[in-house]
Motif scaffolding. Structure first.
Motif, PDB file in Angstrom:
ATOM      1  N   LYS A   9     -10.661   4.179  -2.959  1.00  0.00           N
ATOM      2  CA  LYS A   9      -9.251   3.787  -2.969  1.00  0.00           C
ATOM      3  C   LYS A   9      -8.945   2.802  -4.093  1.00  0.00           C
ATOM      4  O   LYS A   9      -7.826   2.752  -4.598  1.00  0.00           O
ATOM      5  CB  LYS A   9      -8.881   3.169  -1.618  1.00  0.00           C
ATOM      6  CG  LYS A   9      -8.698   4.196  -0.520  1.00  0.00           C
ATOM      7  CD  LYS A   9      -8.254   3.514   0.769  1.00  0.00           C
ATOM      8  CE  LYS A   9      -7.816   4.530   1.813  1.00  0.00           C
ATOM      9  NZ  LYS A   9      -7.493   3.872   3.097  1.00  0.00           N
ATOM     10  N   ARG A  10      -9.958   2.011  -4.498  1.00  0.00           N
ATOM     11  CA  ARG A  10      -9.704   1.045  -5.574  1.00  0.00           C
ATOM     12  C   ARG A  10      -9.246   1.747  -6.849  1.00  0.00           C
ATOM     13  O   ARG A  10      -8.491   1.199  -7.645  1.00  0.00           O
ATOM     14  CB  ARG A  10     -10.939   0.175  -5.840  1.00  0.00           C
ATOM     15  CG  ARG A  10     -12.158   0.930  -6.242  1.00  0.00           C
ATOM     16  CD  ARG A  10     -13.359   0.068  -6.582  1.00  0.00           C
ATOM     17  NE  ARG A  10     -14.589   0.801  -6.436  1.00  0.00           N
ATOM     18  CZ  ARG A  10     -14.981   1.810  -7.207  1.00  0.00           C
ATOM     19  NH1 ARG A  10     -14.243   2.200  -8.235  1.00  0.00           N
ATOM     20  NH2 ARG A  10     -16.118   2.451  -6.985  1.00  0.00           N
ATOM     21  N   THR A  58      -5.621   2.534  -6.330  1.00  0.00           N
ATOM     22  CA  THR A  58      -4.871   1.284  -6.428  1.00  0.00           C
ATOM     23  C   THR A  58      -4.631   0.924  -7.893  1.00  0.00           C
ATOM     24  O   THR A  58      -3.529   0.525  -8.293  1.00  0.00           O
ATOM     25  CB  THR A  58      -5.647   0.152  -5.729  1.00  0.00           C
ATOM     26  OG1 THR A  58      -5.878   0.549  -4.381  1.00  0.00           O
ATOM     27  CG2 THR A  58      -4.870  -1.159  -5.761  1.00  0.00           C
ATOM     28  N   MET A  59      -5.682   1.070  -8.690  1.00  0.00           N
ATOM     29  CA  MET A  59      -5.589   0.774 -10.112  1.00  0.00           C
ATOM     30  C   MET A  59      -4.496   1.619 -10.784  1.00  0.00           C
ATOM     31  O   MET A  59      -3.827   1.173 -11.716  1.00  0.00           O
ATOM     32  CB  MET A  59      -6.948   1.095 -10.748  1.00  0.00           C
ATOM     33  CG  MET A  59      -7.111   0.683 -12.181  1.00  0.00           C
ATOM     34  SD  MET A  59      -8.675   1.357 -12.824  1.00  0.00           S
ATOM     35  CE  MET A  59      -9.897   0.590 -11.738  1.00  0.00           C
ATOM     36  N   ALA A  97     -12.235   2.226   2.528  1.00  0.00           N
ATOM     37  CA  ALA A  97     -12.603   2.216   1.112  1.00  0.00           C
ATOM     38  C   ALA A  97     -12.317   3.500   0.357  1.00  0.00           C
ATOM     39  O   ALA A  97     -12.235   3.491  -0.864  1.00  0.00           O
ATOM     40  CB  ALA A  97     -14.096   1.884   0.977  1.00  0.00           C
ATOM     41  N   THR A 155      -1.061   4.582  -4.127  1.00  0.00           N
ATOM     42  CA  THR A 155      -1.704   4.417  -2.823  1.00  0.00           C
ATOM     43  C   THR A 155      -0.782   4.901  -1.718  1.00  0.00           C
ATOM     44  O   THR A 155       0.366   5.192  -1.955  1.00  0.00           O
ATOM     45  CB  THR A 155      -2.066   2.950  -2.586  1.00  0.00           C
ATOM     46  OG1 THR A 155      -0.900   2.163  -2.824  1.00  0.00           O
ATOM     47  CG2 THR A 155      -3.181   2.534  -3.493  1.00  0.00           C
TER      48      THR A 155
END
Lengths: 306, 306, 306, 306
Positions: free
Chosen positions: C297-298, C301-302, C232, C306
């Motif tokens: 990490k989200r 990613t957005m 995460a 990454t």
């Protein structure tokens, strides 16, 4: 240049915009008294509440936000025959795993010898027979109404001064404070007959005092932290936790002072302070700790900058 | 009681169980030299790597884990004509929002006047014309092999001593270290011609030195932190961050010392230190900061405990 | 891509340039064991000395000073039925004036239920009847040989890792360390069956472990502080006292990482971290405290990074 | 159980015994608004002075010194379309020698998408194209009149609450404060649409808010530091510098709470917290830092102590 004799009738436990007890002019001198940290006066009567009840505030004519108040302690003398101290080191000045070694013992009294200018425990402390500590009276808590409309407890300190517990605040010292409120509103109290560096038992020898002080105002001169001078040194005062931050405040204020007053840029100030600075740990007990950054006047004299 | 003259041929950048360069006996004296913090010797030749290359280690016969090594600095003199300092205050000694005011300037040199016993910038620093800083030579980094089989960098300090950068480590001082390895393994280096409190520019006037020291061993006497004495004071040394913790270490060590050596229990030690203690901020720059807790010898004399 | 099974026969209490126990290649996997903090193995036999004896060091072929060692903890399981913890909060995690409230009680044992994946005090603790703490195994101490030729005790931590006591160092995590010595020299030990934030009693549930890990080397990629990632988050690790400084190290390392790996300048990193950063207090007990700076990490990613 | 709709007409910058704006009873609910940290309201009009102007104070009938005020944030929603943040990391959250890397850039605005429940920089930040930060509204500064007759600036925090900048102070949370003045005198302000841990740029997304809250009083129940609970956790709050001391305050308060409310002695509390505690770094920017000590409710449920 009047001299006022002021007898306090009530005391404050915060330093804020309280109604002044006396209005004085720049250059004036005040002769007054302070009670001890627990509110006991020269006759050991409890006349005020804890903590560190303050005489004042004195309204200094013409002092406005952005000015600097200058106070000289002309005379500072314990005015009774006993003071008291805590019995044990404060738990925050020893290693955490040593705290359990500190027994729980009550405050005890010290006899003040005004002739011999020493203090001695009233009840002998085993091992300390023969101890006579030379007196070195100081004001633990003084300063002006706090910044930004605050009223700050006399347990602690900040830019306005307050409970700095610095033993350099003795007779003869001159201290400057930033002015935050009209009239500056000067408070004083919490006298110590003597105190070690750091106030590591949480008290000096707490006692009531006869005090004489003289005020002045530097219009339009703005400082951030208290500054001072005595015969031998100029100094700045930082109040914060941890000690590291108090030292940062005091050092930064010294650099600013060397710039505006003595014309030294940051490079010159660094070269000078790097090899000549001295620090005192004033208190390491109160909610805000106090570190003092000192520069010997002989260095400034050598530079022709006095 | 032999006197050894030792000429170093290699240097160490950590304080651990390195092969000794000389084996000496308790009571022996060593006459040797140290290079400066960057490894330059008396002729300004680079002969060792940074940081703070150490002369030694000296193996002291009979010293074993749990003993105390006692070292007296008999003589300490800069042995060349220039030293250097950093130009600006270290960023950690000013307020974080003042750091941007510190320009990026290189180290600069100071001329050493061995006759006049002063130091002066080689290239004038604007504003500091006329400055002559009195010399006060000290050892920045010395001590023994570290605790628990460690090898600790000479950039920092701990129980074994190390890079304490205390200006009280001058000629005439006697310093004790806990022994962790057979022979104690004494190292020394990083001389400063002079340094202000705190080493706030990150250096004193860094210079190579002629050093003479004498060692002794106290068998079975165990201490936790370095201790010392000079003509006027006994003192203890705490090395840690923040300053608050360094002060806790030093104060706790002083209480232990007053107990075992002077027979004062925690109550007596508290009453004594509370009104008589003094602190020095030795360094506030290295990875571990150093605070020194001092007690004037005149106080102990008054108590009949010397 | 070999898998090595390694059975330790001796252990180290410092992290330095000790002789390697096994030479492995980037990509290799090692299956081995660790003993608990006091040196007890899977059969509760004392086979090593305190503190925190380490399995290793493993020499990773090709790793050189200035590279980065990457270690993935593939599997981490307690390998015996009891662990132990200290009984009381450490004195440094409570208010100094509360330390006197902490009784002096010995360590006690916890039963490990490998089926139910929980731990329970062997002797009931009054008030905690019914307590079953879910297991969450972690490595308390691991990393590489220390910087600058040092050998640093496994009691503490620094840039090389060491005793960070972070409960995020669990199965599945990947951790990177700066390489200071040839072969990096990877050590591991001090497993905890579970631990709260901060390790505030001074231990997790201390236990021996079966461990499988896989190594890799990033040639020429230089980092300052340990970095890691899990499913995460990406995270950085700062080790120092006080917590404030550990947080500064971790935050600065994250800014550097966002710059070099994700192409974000300081302005973008500030805007991102300001509203999205998370911190963990890993340990507030060891000589160096540990703070972890995390970025989900989200968020990356957005941003398509990454 | 009345519901009051209150429209503020003036605001306070200190938390002290100011004249109440509304008198309410335990159980009552208030629907009101707060302005942003710089005094701008829902229509972005500047209606109050910095710092962190507060709505209130609300006088709660029956609340007296020594009681506890309980406040539930029933609803908390940004009430305009843009908020702002500082542009760069605060200098105190990075390494001192990294501060020079922080450029001097002005605050910038974020667009609030009330439908999508996200925030996006109004002017694109290079590298952050695509960033949409989920909203998570919180109150940065709230609490009661300060201790001991003080008036404390809304820039900082202490036992009375204040500028704690904790992102857990969101809709649905219940927070308890010690009562120091008659009526408790509840203040609130400084809403953030979202904020990362630590408030490391010195702001969240600063915005005005619609707020609904409900109060209660626990007569005779005395607490030292703010306490709170949400669906998943109970928590305590410590406000001080450095983080180490804030953590000590929060941890000590949690131990006291586990004792008085849940019947756990120090031994049981230690065993429980040691393996189950969690900490949040709420703010590491304000004059007092804030650490939150959390215990999951599932643990208390397991013990039958809810």
């Amino acid at each position: 240049m009047a001299t006022h004799t002021f007898r306090p009738e009530h005391y404050f436990q915060t330093m804020g915009a309280h109604p002044p007890v006396l209005r004085i002019a720049p250059g004036d001198t005040v002769v007054t008294t302070t009670v001890d940290a627990t509110g006991q006066d020269a006759r050991s009567r409890k006349v005020a509440e804890t903590p560190n009840p303050q005489t004042g505030p004195f309204f200094i004519d013409g002092a406005e936000k952005g000015d600097t108040l200058v106070v000289t302690i002309d005379r500072l003398r314990p005015n009774r025959d006993t003071g008291f101290t805590n019995a044990l080191l404060a738990p925050n000045v020893v290693d955490p795993d040593f705290v359990g070694e500190l027994p729980d013992l009550p405050r005890f009294d010290w006899q003040i010898d005004h002739e011999g200018w020493t203090a001695t425990p009233v009840e002998p402390v085993p091992g300390l027979e023969g101890l006579r500590v030379p007196l070195d009276p100081m004001l633990g808590c003084f300063g002006v109404a706090a910044r930004g409309g605050q009223a700050i407890s006399t347990m602690t300190s900040a830019e306005h001064g307050g409970n700095m517990d610095y033993r350099g605040f003795r007779e003869g010292v001159t201290v400057s404070f930033p002015v935050f409120e009209p009239g500056a509103l000067f408070f004083l109290g919490d006298g110590h007959a003597v105190q070690g560096d750091g106030e590591i038992v949480g008290t000096g020898i707490e006692i009531s005092m006869d005090v004489q002080f003289t005020v002045d105002v530097r219009k339009g001169e703005s400082i951030t932290w208290p500054r001072g001078e005595n015969e031998a040194e100029i100094f700045t005062v930082g109040n914060a936790r941890p000690l590291d931050q108090a030292l940062q405040h005091a050092t930064t204020e010294m650099v600013r002072w060397l710039g505006t007053r003595y014309g030294l840029d940051v490079r010159a100030a660094s070269a000078l302070l790097g090899q000549c600075v001295e620090y005192d740990i004033a208190n390491v007990y109160d909610p805000a700790y106090t570190v003092v950054c000192k520069l010997p006047k002989r260095v400034l004299t050598m530079l022709g900058r006095t």
